[in-house]
Scaffold this active site. Structure first.
Site, PDB file in Angstrom:
ATOM      1  N   HIS A 485     -18.846 -34.977  44.927  1.00 53.94           N
ATOM      2  CA  HIS A 485     -17.678 -35.762  44.217  1.00 53.94           C
ATOM      3  C   HIS A 485     -17.232 -35.005  43.136  1.00 53.94           C
ATOM      4  O   HIS A 485     -17.224 -35.689  41.826  1.00 53.94           O
ATOM      5  CB  HIS A 485     -17.891 -37.213  44.004  1.00 53.94           C
ATOM      6  CG  HIS A 485     -18.150 -38.038  45.373  1.00 53.94           C
ATOM      7  ND1 HIS A 485     -19.493 -38.453  45.505  1.00 53.94           N
ATOM      8  CD2 HIS A 485     -17.391 -38.381  46.172  1.00 53.94           C
ATOM      9  CE1 HIS A 485     -19.279 -39.071  46.875  1.00 53.94           C
ATOM     10  NE2 HIS A 485     -18.146 -39.091  46.890  1.00 53.94           N
ATOM     11  N   ASP A 526     -11.283 -39.934  43.386  1.00 58.56           N
ATOM     12  CA  ASP A 526     -12.536 -40.108  43.177  1.00 58.56           C
ATOM     13  C   ASP A 526     -12.867 -39.351  41.690  1.00 58.56           C
ATOM     14  O   ASP A 526     -13.710 -39.076  41.112  1.00 58.56           O
ATOM     15  CB  ASP A 526     -13.440 -38.981  43.702  1.00 58.56           C
ATOM     16  CG  ASP A 526     -14.027 -39.925  45.181  1.00 58.56           C
ATOM     17  OD1 ASP A 526     -14.236 -39.022  46.159  1.00 58.56           O
ATOM     18  OD2 ASP A 526     -14.204 -40.854  45.120  1.00 58.56           O
TER      19      ASP A 526
END
EC number: 3.1.4.-
Length: 625
Positions: A485, A526
């Site tokens: 991420h 994210d």
């Protein structure tokens, strides 16, 4: 173009007529020569692809001498020459074809005046030898292209014996091709900077017929190690086996200082900056965004007229920043510099093209992580430095972006990045290559390119500088320490979103606001991800889980933080110029999309989507029947 045929017959007869009419039937252009001199003259003028020479009777001319004289010329390299030979009687032994081949003939044709026989022979030659010759001609063009290509190219056999290198390879590695061709790769000195198992990894890939690409250290003839981006492609040949390997190599773009940069170029750059510094000290305070000024609408015709005339004057002005002049000076110096100096200057240019020329940077070696954290904190005004140019906000700080400099435009990106981004509309676009070439900052560069393609700045009525500042802030708040991420993942999702938005059926269902919302949502979806799941945060009783009541914890945080970062500073507020109602609609669409990325809602959303697509399709099919 139509195939050209030259018939060399001393006398007209049924055989020459047969080939003449065969050419007419096949649509070939045909010339006839009666003497050796006229034959050679005609060939040098027309460069025919097929020549037919009468070899039945030596009384008029020597067919083999004519063939040799034609073969002695350069254009005959790609010409097929046919010998017409007389019939042999049943009691005669057929003569060997070797003397004809030695004289330069490619084939022999047993005397037969039938137009169909002549036609069949010519057509077989066209589909066989002539087409092969066309490919060989194309090879010359291909090698010319390779010789002028700026990427270094190396071609080796299946046994890794070097068969070809282009001039760019010679310049990069410092070798002359005569020193390389015929040598095995194992004979050349290797750099000790690569991982021990890297060569084994590469060989495993390419021996299976798979392409390998990545970063590799090579040793130049001088002994220096250089970092290259390498792409190795196996070429399948005869028998379906790998017969060659083609390697494309270019210097790996890096913004790190390199010790090989000659001292006098440091002096050159220092002098250039000093000479302009006293002129430019306070210029930024008075600078304005020309786009934002000229985009203000006006109802007064006189003002409109004045605006157009002002714009005409602006376009006629030469506006050149001092840094541009420095770059132009270095570009000019590169042209006549030795290879080592030219390569060093390439690295200098990469450093100069960054937007953080005056920002101090810590070394990359983690020799003392505590010292690095302490100094990094002091350097960044309360921001904790993680790696490269990425930051995460520490607790209880004022969300400020005063450290951001006014960014450059998309046209100012380094050429190696611009070249890679030319392929961003393709599904096969390599996001990891962009990550490597941008030093883990792919989101800013890819974002600028995709947002420009979809007209995001125009829809939001914001300048490209504002958009770039926003992308920098968002990317800075992705954690590079996350293995997944991180901002590369965000760039990857943005690329995929843009790819699907470009499909005709999708475009027909969405308006411009939907597209802009989807691209922004993909970019922020994210941001500030801690590298832990929602379940982990809830079970650990984290502050975020408490704040968002254990419901869509991360997704709510990504969205809230993104809007917080965006609206906190006017320099990166991409929403500051849009209508309030548009903003509310856009904001809600972005929130809905990011919240929809929560995995517990995944199957619900997918099923709704499938049903929404299938029902209209079914009704369309029913109505069409």
């Amino acid at each position: 173009h139509a195939l050209q045929v030259l018939l060399i017959f001393a006398k007209e007869d049924n055989q020459s007529d047969g080939f003449w009419w065969a050419c007419d039937r096949a649509g070939y252009r045909c010339n006839i020569a009666r003497t050796p001199e006229s034959a050679l003259e005609c060939f040098l003028d027309k460069h025919q692809e097929i020549i037919v020479i009468d070899h039945r009777n030596s009384r008029y001319f020597d067919a083999e001498n004519i063939c040799r004289s034609i073969r002695a010329t350069k254009p005959s390299e790609h010409t097929v020459i046919l010998a017409v030979v007389p019939h042999t009687s049943a009691d005669q032994e057929e003569t060997s074809v070797l003397p004809l081949l030695n004289a330069g003939f490619d084939r022999q044709f047993m005397e037969n005046s039938s137009i169909t026989a002549c036609y069949n022979e010519l057509v077989q030659i066209e589909h066989g030898e002539v087409r092969s010759q066309f490919k060989l001609r194309a090879c010359n063009a291909v090698f010319t292209a390779l010789d002028h290509c700026q990427e270094a190219i190396e071609i080796t056999s299946e046994d890794h014996v070097i068969q070809y290198v282009n001039p760019a390879f010679e310049r990069m590695m410092g070798y002359h091709k005569g020193e390389l061709i015929g040598k095995e790769l194992t004979e050349l000195p290797k750099s000790d900077k690569n991982r021990v198992d890297l060569l084994d990894t590469i060989n495993t890939f390419i021996k299976k017929g798979k392409e390998w690409q990545g970063v590799y250290y090579a040793r130049r003839k001088s002994g220096d190690s250089i970092q290259q981006h390498v792409k190795i492609t196996p070429v399948i040949g005869q028998g379906g086996k790998i017969r060659h390997f083609v390697s494309l190599k270019r210097l790996h773009c890096t913004n790190e200082n390199n010790k090989q940069v000659p001292y006098f170029f440091h002096v050159l750059i220092f002098i250039a900056f000093k000479s302009h510094s006293f002129k430019c000290k306070n210029r930024r305070k008075d600078s304005a965004d020309i786009k934002s000024i000229t985009s203000q609408s006006s109802d007064a015709p006189s003002l409109q007229t004045r605006r157009f005339s002002s714009m005409a004057r602006i376009h006629s002005m030469t506006i050149e920043a001092p840094i541009t002049k420095v770059i132009n000076i270095i570009n000019a110096a590169q042209e006549n510099s030795p290879i080592t100096v030219a390569e060093a200057l390439d690295r200098v240019l990469e450093i100069l093209r960054t937007t953080e020329l005056y920002s101090p940077q810590l070394g990359t070696k983690d020799e003392d992580p505590h010292t690095s954290d302490l100094v990094g904190g002091l350097m960044t005004d309360g921001l904790r430095r993680l790696s490269g140019n990425e930051y995460v906000f520490s607790k209880n700080i004022n969300l400020s972006h005063s450290h951001l400099s006014v960014p450059n435009t998309i046209s100012d990106v380094p050429p190696c990045i611009a070249q890679l981004l030319d392929n961003e509309e393709s599904w096969d676009f390599n996001i990891f290559e962009l990550e490597a070439i941008t030093n883990k900052r792919p989101l800013v560069y890819l974002g600028l390119k995709i947002f420009a393609r979809f007209g995001v700045s125009e829809f939001l009525n914001c300048s490209e500088a504002t958009l770039r500042a926003w992308l920098q802030v968002i990317e800075a708040n992705y954690h590079s320490s996350n293995s997944y991420h991180n901002s590369t993942h965000a760039a990857d999702v943005l690329h995929a979103t843009a790819f699907f938005l470009g499909k005709e059926r999708v475009k027909g269902s969405l308006d411009h606001l939907d597209e802009v919302a989807a691209l922004i949502a993909a970019t922020i979806h994210d941001v500030d991800h801690p590298g832990r799941t929602n379940s982990f945060l809830c079970n650990a009783g984290s502050e975020l889980a408490v704040l968002y009541n254990d419901t869509a914890v991360l997704e709510s945080h990504h969205t809230a933080l993104a809007f917080q970062l965006t609206t906190k500073d006017s320099k990166c507020n991409i929403f500051k110029n849009i209508d309030r109602n548009h903003y509310r609609t856009l904001r809600q669409a972005i929130i809905d999309m990011v919240l929809a990325t929560e995995m517990t809602k995944h199957f619900e959303h997918v099923n709704k989507f499938v049903n929404s697509i299938n029902k209209p399709m079914a009704s369309e099919e029913t109505s069409s029947h």
